[in-house]
Scaffold this active site. Structure first.
Site, PDB file in Angstrom:
ATOM      1  N   HIS A   1     -14.415  -3.886  11.330  1.00  0.00           N
ATOM      2  CA  HIS A   1     -13.631  -2.730  11.797  1.00  0.00           C
ATOM      3  C   HIS A   1     -12.285  -2.643  11.090  1.00  0.00           C
ATOM      4  O   HIS A   1     -11.339  -2.080  11.621  1.00  0.00           O
ATOM      5  CB  HIS A   1     -13.386  -2.797  13.313  1.00  0.00           C
ATOM      6  CG  HIS A   1     -14.596  -3.145  14.111  1.00  0.00           C
ATOM      7  ND1 HIS A   1     -15.468  -2.197  14.599  1.00  0.00           N
ATOM      8  CD2 HIS A   1     -15.110  -4.347  14.475  1.00  0.00           C
ATOM      9  CE1 HIS A   1     -16.448  -2.798  15.253  1.00  0.00           C
ATOM     10  NE2 HIS A   1     -16.266  -4.108  15.186  1.00  0.00           N
TER      11      HIS A   1
ATOM     12  N   SER B   1       2.588   8.288 -12.012  1.00  0.00           N
ATOM     13  CA  SER B   1       2.817   9.596 -11.407  1.00  0.00           C
ATOM     14  C   SER B   1       3.771  10.379 -12.292  1.00  0.00           C
ATOM     15  O   SER B   1       4.672   9.804 -12.903  1.00  0.00           O
ATOM     16  CB  SER B   1       3.432   9.409 -10.020  1.00  0.00           C
ATOM     17  OG  SER B   1       4.118  10.586  -9.633  1.00  0.00           O
TER      18      SER B   1
ATOM     19  N   LYS C   1       5.413   4.690  -9.271  1.00  0.00           N
ATOM     20  CA  LYS C   1       4.000   4.665  -8.910  1.00  0.00           C
ATOM     21  C   LYS C   1       3.094   4.020  -9.952  1.00  0.00           C
ATOM     22  O   LYS C   1       3.267   4.187 -11.156  1.00  0.00           O
ATOM     23  CB  LYS C   1       3.499   6.096  -8.685  1.00  0.00           C
ATOM     24  CG  LYS C   1       4.091   6.719  -7.455  1.00  0.00           C
ATOM     25  CD  LYS C   1       3.356   6.296  -6.209  1.00  0.00           C
ATOM     26  CE  LYS C   1       2.213   7.241  -6.010  1.00  0.00           C
ATOM     27  NZ  LYS C   1       1.547   7.088  -4.759  1.00  0.00           N
TER      28      LYS C   1
ATOM     29  N   GLU D   1     -10.422   5.236  -7.556  1.00  0.00           N
ATOM     30  CA  GLU D   1     -10.581   6.475  -6.784  1.00  0.00           C
ATOM     31  C   GLU D   1     -11.615   7.387  -7.427  1.00  0.00           C
ATOM     32  O   GLU D   1     -12.424   8.028  -6.755  1.00  0.00           O
ATOM     33  CB  GLU D   1      -9.242   7.202  -6.684  1.00  0.00           C
ATOM     34  CG  GLU D   1      -8.220   6.465  -5.839  1.00  0.00           C
ATOM     35  CD  GLU D   1      -6.841   7.077  -5.993  1.00  0.00           C
ATOM     36  OE1 GLU D   1      -6.504   7.972  -5.221  1.00  0.00           O
ATOM     37  OE2 GLU D   1      -6.095   6.659  -6.907  1.00  0.00           O
TER      38      GLU D   1
END
Ligand code: ARG
Length: 459
Positions: free
Chosen positions: A156, A277, A283, A290
């Site tokens: 979980h 970024s 970043k 992804e």
């Protein structure tokens, strides 16, 4: 220029419709398979005396020169000739004259395309399993270096029990190894020759299908001509195996993304597999992970597309089936690229061992072991569970971990506790004593790694 099938036609195809129904834009990538299939067919026609031997030789030679020219980038295909099959037949006749017109004796584009597609997908299976094998090797390497690297295992997404990074990596090894097995299994059913099925009801010529299968290194011939030209389940099997494999990749990506957040901070991706970024200077984003996760949806889409194309088709061939190739090609391209990126990303990533260890010490990952301690001292498991539950609540109120309590504190909840409880609930003990097959104990993971290496070596 007239169509190869133009005899019974008086009018021309509408220009837009011609482009619409043409597949050369995507099936040209099967040119090698198409030519090898045609050469084998020509050899067989010659050997069986269906066409003169010298014609067969001339055809084979012409086809080989076309193959060389396509490889060298010297050939331009034409939409007018619809697909790779008719483009090559046209080139052949232009090159060797009327003899080229004998090649299509005893076959149809229906069994031809089924043959080409099977040969091509067999190649895709091989290229995919090669990449998977490399990835599995990388997972094993990481596991081997980390059989003692303690980390948290979650259920979980809540801290559950301690394990090691080695145990964790080997979990993914198992998933990808099963993927390899699925592809190899699909390969068996793909590697069967449909040529000889003709348009749908075979042919009256005395063909030798086994000879053609042998020349094409296929393991056998299909058993029913209608089925041979009608089904694309071999491509669906590839797509299904690819979808499952993408699902595995996607889950690993999800974890890579989580682990490389500031909150987890247990994994650092190399610059080679991260991007920045355009506005936020600090970043470093896990874009590759992804994107692999995102492309999973695309491959599922490919599977769904072909399943849907096939679902209502009457036997035998229908032009709908021309839609089979783009889905399969897209899935194979996507999966192979994802496997390659995943491998590079893992090979260059840095695991933060201290952080992994520290994280496992938080969140009471050793609570099960505390309960087991009381069980081993005679308490029923359900009672032990309740005692440790109360201990955990107390710890939370005190802001302490279980192993930071004093013996006196523990005894307020369980008078039977002894000093040895602290050894019993140390993370090392938790991991080392889970020494059953499949468990995280270093000796068990090392045994698993030995098996894994053997399995990979046998591929
Ligand atoms: N381009 C076609 C395909 O990909 C080849 C088979 C065409 N057969 C036919 N009868 N029109 O399916």
């Amino acid at each position: 220029m007239s169509k190869l099938w133009g005899g019974r036609f008086e009018g021309n195809t509408d220009e837009f419709a011609e482009g619409f129904q043409s597949s050369i834009g995507f099936d040209s990538r099967m040119y090698r398979e198409d030519i090898m299939g045609s050469i084998a067919h020509a050899h067989m026609l010659g050997a069986q005396g269906i066409i003169p031997q010298e014609d067969a030789d001339k055809i084979a030679e012409g086809l080989r020169s076309i193959l060389g020219d396509i490889d060298a980038g010297k050939v331009e295909f034409s939409v007018h000739d619809e697909d790779i099959h008719m483009n090559i037949e046209r080139l052949l006749t232009e090159r060797i004259g009327d003899t080229g017109k004998k090649l299509h004796t005893g076959r149809s584009r229906n069994d031809q395309v089924a043959t080409d597609f099977r040969l091509y997908m067999k190649r895709m299976v091989d290229e995919t399993t090669e990449r998977l094998t490399v990835l599995c090797g990388t997972l094993v390497d990481i596991a081997e270096e980390n059989t003692g690297t303690i980390m948290t295992a979650y259920t979980h997404l809540q801290k559950a029990q301690p394990t090691t990074l080695g145990h964790y990596m080997m979990a993914y090894f198992e998933m990808f190894y099963r993927d390899i097995q699925r592809f190899l299994d699909c390969r068996k059913r793909t590697d069967v020759l449909p040529l000889g099925a003709g348009a749908l009801c075979a042919t009256t010529y005395p063909i030798d299908r086994e000879m053609v299968a042998g020349e094409l290194h296929m393991s056998g011939i299909t058993r029913n001509s209608l089925d041979s030209v009608s089904d694309r389940d071999f491509a669906l099997e590839y797509l299904a195996a690819a979808s499952i494999c993408m699902m595995h990749l996607s889950r690993l990506c999800e974890e890579i993304i989580l682990f490389s957040t500031n909150e987890y901070g247990t994994l650092r991706l190399s610059d080679a597999y991260s991007t920045g970024s355009s506005i936020m200077p600090q970043k470093k984003n896990p874009d590759m992970a992804e994107l692999i996760r995102g492309k999973t949806g695309r491959v599922y889409g490919d599977l769904t597309a072909l399943l849907t194309v096939m679902k209502g088709l009457p036997l035998a061939y229908n032009k709908d089936m021309q839609e089979d190739k783009e889905s399969a090609f897209d899935a194979a391209d996507t999966l192979k690229a994802c496997l390659r990126v995943m491998d590079g990303m893992l090979k260059t990533a840095e695991w933060k061992k201290d952080k992994l260890r520290a994280g496992a010490g938080l969140g009471f990952t050793n609570a099960t072991d505390a309960a087991d301690y009381f069980v081993k001292n005679g308490m029923a498991f359900r009672d032990a569970h309740a005692v440790v539950g109360r201990l955990v609540l107390y710890c939370e109120q005190q802001g302490k971990a279980l192993d930071e309590l004093t013996l006196e504190e523990v005894r307020q909840f369980a008078p039977e506790a002894e000093k040895d409880i602290f050894d019993a609930i140390s993370l090392e003990t938790c991991v080392h004593t889970r020494n059953v097959p499949g468990g995280p104990a270093p000796e068990m993971v090392r045994e698993h790694i030995r098996q894994a290496k053997r399995l990979l070596g046998e591929l």
